[in-house]
Design a protein around this motif. Structure first.
Motif, PDB file in Angstrom:
ATOM      1  N   SER A 199       4.132  24.841  27.674  1.00  8.51           N
ATOM      2  CA  SER A 199       3.188  25.971  27.574  1.00  8.51           C
ATOM      3  C   SER A 199       3.863  27.229  27.040  1.00  8.51           C
ATOM      4  CB  SER A 199       2.554  26.251  28.953  1.00  8.51           C
ATOM      5  OG  SER A 199       1.850  25.119  29.411  1.00  8.51           O
ATOM      6  N   GLY A 200       4.775  27.041  26.121  1.00 11.37           N
ATOM      7  CA  GLY A 200       5.435  28.166  25.475  1.00 11.37           C
ATOM      8  C   GLY A 200       6.577  28.767  26.264  1.00 11.37           C
ATOM      9  N   ASN A 201       6.885  28.215  27.435  1.00  8.41           N
ATOM     10  CA  ASN A 201       7.918  28.798  28.293  1.00  8.41           C
ATOM     11  C   ASN A 201       9.263  28.099  28.095  1.00  8.41           C
ATOM     12  OD1 ASN A 201       6.089  30.628  29.603  1.00  8.41           O
ATOM     13  ND2 ASN A 201       5.293  28.862  30.743  1.00  8.41           N
ATOM     14  N   LEU A 202       9.819  28.226  26.907  1.00  9.57           N
ATOM     15  CA  LEU A 202      11.107  27.622  26.619  1.00  9.57           C
ATOM     16  C   LEU A 202      12.234  28.412  27.273  1.00  9.57           C
ATOM     17  CD1 LEU A 202      10.799  26.689  22.820  1.00  9.57           C
ATOM     18  CD2 LEU A 202      10.545  25.177  24.793  1.00  9.57           C
ATOM     19  N   ASP A 203      13.264  27.692  27.714  1.00 12.76           N
ATOM     20  CA  ASP A 203      14.477  28.310  28.228  1.00 12.76           C
ATOM     21  C   ASP A 203      15.550  28.272  27.152  1.00 12.76           C
ATOM     22  OD1 ASP A 203      13.420  28.712  30.862  1.00 12.76           O
ATOM     23  OD2 ASP A 203      13.716  26.569  31.230  1.00 12.76           O
ATOM     24  N   TYR A 204      16.593  29.064  27.353  1.00 16.04           N
ATOM     25  CA  TYR A 204      17.692  29.110  26.389  1.00 16.04           C
ATOM     26  C   TYR A 204      18.270  27.718  26.147  1.00 16.04           C
ATOM     27  CZ  TYR A 204      22.478  29.928  24.711  1.00 16.04           C
ATOM     28  OH  TYR A 204      23.655  29.889  24.014  1.00 16.04           O
ATOM     29  N   GLU A 205      18.472  26.947  27.229  1.00 15.57           N
ATOM     30  CA  GLU A 205      19.074  25.625  27.101  1.00 15.57           C
ATOM     31  C   GLU A 205      18.196  24.662  26.304  1.00 15.57           C
ATOM     32  OE1 GLU A 205      18.632  27.253  29.888  1.00 15.57           O
ATOM     33  OE2 GLU A 205      20.650  27.676  30.684  1.00 15.57           O
ATOM     34  N   ASP A 206      16.904  24.952  26.230  1.00 13.95           N
ATOM     35  CA  ASP A 206      15.992  24.063  25.518  1.00 13.95           C
ATOM     36  C   ASP A 206      16.280  23.998  24.024  1.00 13.95           C
ATOM     37  OD1 ASP A 206      14.439  23.175  27.684  1.00 13.95           O
ATOM     38  OD2 ASP A 206      13.234  25.004  27.642  1.00 13.95           O
ATOM     39  N   LEU A 207      16.837  25.075  23.476  1.00 15.54           N
ATOM     40  CA  LEU A 207      17.022  25.089  22.021  1.00 15.54           C
ATOM     41  C   LEU A 207      18.039  24.051  21.579  1.00 15.54           C
ATOM     42  CD1 LEU A 207      15.368  27.033  20.199  1.00 15.54           C
ATOM     43  CD2 LEU A 207      15.440  27.726  22.577  1.00 15.54           C
ATOM     44  N   LEU A 208      19.153  23.930  22.296  1.00 10.12           N
ATOM     45  CA  LEU A 208      20.122  22.884  21.974  1.00 10.12           C
ATOM     46  C   LEU A 208      19.525  21.511  22.229  1.00 10.12           C
ATOM     47  CD1 LEU A 208      22.868  21.796  21.177  1.00 10.12           C
ATOM     48  CD2 LEU A 208      23.692  22.300  23.497  1.00 10.12           C
ATOM     49  N   TYR A 209      18.784  21.381  23.313  1.00 10.81           N
ATOM     50  CA  TYR A 209      18.124  20.112  23.615  1.00 10.81           C
ATOM     51  C   TYR A 209      17.166  19.727  22.488  1.00 10.81           C
ATOM     52  CZ  TYR A 209      15.001  16.737  25.821  1.00 10.81           C
ATOM     53  OH  TYR A 209      14.252  15.630  26.088  1.00 10.81           O
ATOM     54  N   ILE A 210      16.423  20.691  21.965  1.00  7.36           N
ATOM     55  CA  ILE A 210      15.494  20.431  20.867  1.00  7.36           C
ATOM     56  C   ILE A 210      16.238  19.883  19.651  1.00  7.36           C
ATOM     57  CG2 ILE A 210      14.081  21.607  19.118  1.00  7.36           C
ATOM     58  CD1 ILE A 210      13.078  23.419  21.449  1.00  7.36           C
ATOM     59  N   ALA A 211      17.339  20.525  19.297  1.00 11.56           N
ATOM     60  CA  ALA A 211      18.106  20.076  18.128  1.00 11.56           C
ATOM     61  C   ALA A 211      18.650  18.667  18.334  1.00 11.56           C
ATOM     62  CB  ALA A 211      19.251  21.050  17.856  1.00 11.56           C
ATOM     63  N   ARG A 212      19.137  18.387  19.540  1.00 12.68           N
ATOM     64  CA  ARG A 212      19.679  17.063  19.823  1.00 12.68           C
ATOM     65  C   ARG A 212      18.589  16.000  19.770  1.00 12.68           C
ATOM     66  NH1 ARG A 212      20.306  15.639  25.549  1.00 12.68           N
ATOM     67  NH2 ARG A 212      18.900  13.915  25.082  1.00 12.68           N
ATOM     68  N   ARG A 213      17.445  16.251  20.400  1.00 13.64           N
ATOM     69  CA  ARG A 213      16.362  15.272  20.395  1.00 13.64           C
ATOM     70  C   ARG A 213      15.814  15.064  18.992  1.00 13.64           C
ATOM     71  NH1 ARG A 213      15.487  11.508  21.838  1.00 13.64           N
ATOM     72  NH2 ARG A 213      13.208  11.472  22.075  1.00 13.64           N
ATOM     73  N   HIS A 214      15.790  16.132  18.205  1.00 11.92           N
ATOM     74  CA  HIS A 214      15.236  16.004  16.859  1.00 11.92           C
ATOM     75  C   HIS A 214      16.085  15.051  16.020  1.00 11.92           C
ATOM     76  CE1 HIS A 214      12.596  17.386  13.597  1.00 11.92           C
ATOM     77  NE2 HIS A 214      13.661  17.217  12.825  1.00 11.92           N
ATOM     78  N   VAL A 215      17.417  15.169  16.083  1.00 14.67           N
ATOM     79  CA  VAL A 215      18.247  14.264  15.280  1.00 14.67           C
ATOM     80  C   VAL A 215      18.170  12.838  15.829  1.00 14.67           C
ATOM     81  CG1 VAL A 215      19.798  16.071  14.453  1.00 14.67           C
ATOM     82  CG2 VAL A 215      20.369  14.837  16.563  1.00 14.67           C
ATOM     83  N   GLU A 216      17.984  12.692  17.140  1.00 17.04           N
ATOM     84  CA  GLU A 216      17.798  11.348  17.697  1.00 17.04           C
ATOM     85  C   GLU A 216      16.500  10.727  17.180  1.00 17.04           C
ATOM     86  OE1 GLU A 216      20.197  12.022  21.939  1.00 17.04           O
ATOM     87  OE2 GLU A 216      18.007  12.130  21.870  1.00 17.04           O
ATOM     88  N   LEU A 217      15.450  11.526  17.103  1.00 17.03           N
ATOM     89  CA  LEU A 217      14.181  11.037  16.569  1.00 17.03           C
ATOM     90  C   LEU A 217      14.306  10.713  15.084  1.00 17.03           C
ATOM     91  CD1 LEU A 217      11.795  13.514  18.425  1.00 17.03           C
ATOM     92  CD2 LEU A 217      12.034  11.057  18.853  1.00 17.03           C
ATOM     93  N   GLU A 218      15.101  11.483  14.356  1.00 15.92           N
ATOM     94  CA  GLU A 218      15.361  11.165  12.951  1.00 15.92           C
ATOM     95  C   GLU A 218      16.036   9.809  12.824  1.00 15.92           C
ATOM     96  OE1 GLU A 218      16.037  15.665  11.117  1.00 15.92           O
ATOM     97  OE2 GLU A 218      17.620  14.157  10.976  1.00 15.92           O
ATOM     98  N   ASP A 219      17.046   9.582  13.661  1.00 20.58           N
ATOM     99  CA  ASP A 219      17.760   8.301  13.604  1.00 20.58           C
ATOM    100  C   ASP A 219      16.821   7.139  13.899  1.00 20.58           C
ATOM    101  OD1 ASP A 219      20.087   9.594  12.968  1.00 20.58           O
ATOM    102  OD2 ASP A 219      20.981   9.442  14.959  1.00 20.58           O
ATOM    103  N   ALA A 220      15.936   7.325  14.870  1.00 28.19           N
ATOM    104  CA  ALA A 220      14.985   6.261  15.207  1.00 28.19           C
ATOM    105  C   ALA A 220      14.009   6.012  14.064  1.00 28.19           C
ATOM    106  CB  ALA A 220      14.231   6.628  16.486  1.00 28.19           C
ATOM    107  N   ALA A 221      13.530   7.085  13.440  1.00 28.35           N
ATOM    108  CA  ALA A 221      12.555   6.947  12.355  1.00 28.35           C
ATOM    109  C   ALA A 221      13.181   6.363  11.093  1.00 28.35           C
ATOM    110  CB  ALA A 221      11.929   8.305  12.039  1.00 28.35           C
TER     111      ALA A 221
END
Length: 350
Positions: free
Chosen positions: A219-241
């Protein structure tokens, strides 16, 4: 399967690689809690145990409120030990010395373990010294043929044995069997629409912006730690795709843009995210930037329209800072699709 209460893994993790991940994940599936000790003596000056430990924790940190690392449902407790603070014996010390050091350290921390997991010859004697069970995981290196010594000798050639997050910390990018094309753009610049249209036109896969997904989930309430998590998950999703991609994989946003948002929202950026941003020029075969000329669409998540022009300028500045070539695309969706296909020399029949 009944899980044992507490498992133990001891290693250098210098650097953490796919073989280590296999060991960690196999162990976590068999215990209720997994304790990991990371140390070497002498330690690695450019990636000391504390840094290697932080990489492991980040690999297994989720987006839940409780920030502790876990593998599946198993909590992961990772400790970095050093000669100065903990009396770590030299690597060349006899096995008996290392076994007793670990036994005493665990006792001093009040940690009781029930099983040791390893992929090495020392595991059986080590477990016997602790009076616990020993479980061997891929000792023959058949599932993941990797060597930490070989990796350290030529990390660029063996980058495929590293998770993209760890590889980025070492300034390299794991190879991929299909080229990745990234689309960047300010909010409401049409990049997600263009990504989907390109994937359809080229009969291939595309990766949506994971940051948007998590932003909506929270709901738009991102924390600072979420930004690194986002980048990590995004590259994992790229690898899967990439496994489903046909000749090319289209990616909506990259770690560099995620780093920009980290500075925008929190005025700081995790060094691990900075490292992921710095290798974007190596990770993507081509970068396209969507001009902010399409009608602005309000969706209750975006900032004001006036911010779009500033975001566009920041993206261009960042690309030039990193020395990443890019192509600006304009016009309607169909016109932009043709611009990208022409640039990539992709025929409609593909």
């Amino acid at each position: 399967m009944t899980k044992l209460p507490t498992g133990l893994i001891v290693g250098k993790f210098w650097p953490p690689h796919r073989g280590h991940q296999l060991l960690l994940e196999a162990a976590a599936a068999q215990v209720a809690e997994l304790v990991v000790l990371v140390y070497a003596s002498p330690d690695a000056p450019v990636m000391p145990a504390a840094l290697r430990t932080s990489w492991i924790k980040e690999l297994y940190r989720g987006d839940e409120v409780a920030r502790g690392a876990r593998i599946g449902s198993t909590p992961l407790r990772v400790f970095a030990l050093s000669a100065e603070a903990d009396g770590v014996p030299p690597d060349a010390a006899p096995d008996e010395v290392h076994r007793e050091f670990v036994r005493r350290w665990l006792a001093g921390q009040g940690i009781a373990v029930d099983v040791v997991f390893s992929s090495e010859d020392y595991g059986h004697g080590f477990a016997q010294h602790l009076g616990v069970t020993h479980v061997v995981v891929d000792k023959a290196r058949q599932q993941v043929p990797v060597s930490g010594t070989q990796l350290r000798a030529d990390v660029a050639v063996l980058a495929h044995q590293l998770h993209p997050l760890v590889a980025a910390q070492l300034g390299v990018v794991p190879p991929t069997h299909v080229p990745r094309v990234v689309l960047l753009g300010a909010e409401s610049s049409g990049k997600s629409t263009l990504c989907a249209a390109l994937a359809e036109a080229c009969n291939t896969a595309w990766v949506p912006e994971y940051g948007r997904t998590l932003h909506e989930q929270k709901s738009g309430n991102l924390d600072y730690e979420d930004l690194l998590y986002i980048a990590r998950r995004h590259v994992e999703l790229e690898d899967a795709a990439a496994a489903q991609a046909n000749q090319v994989l289209f990616c909506d946003t990259n770690a560099a843009t995620t780093a920009l948002y980290s500075y925008y929202y929190f005025h700081r950026c995790d060094p691990m995210l900075q490292a992921m941003a710095a290798v974007c020029g190596q990770r993507y075969a081509h970068t396209f930037v969507c001009a902010p000329t399409v009608p602005f669409e309000h969706d209750n998540w975006r900032g004001p329209e006036a911010l779009r022009s500033f975001q566009h300028g920041m993206i261009l500045m960042q690309l030039e800072f990193y020395g990443i070539p890019y192509t600006l695309v304009e016009g309607t969706v169909s016109q932009r699709v043709e611009q990208v296909k022409n640039q990539l020399s992709i025929n409609s029949e593909q």
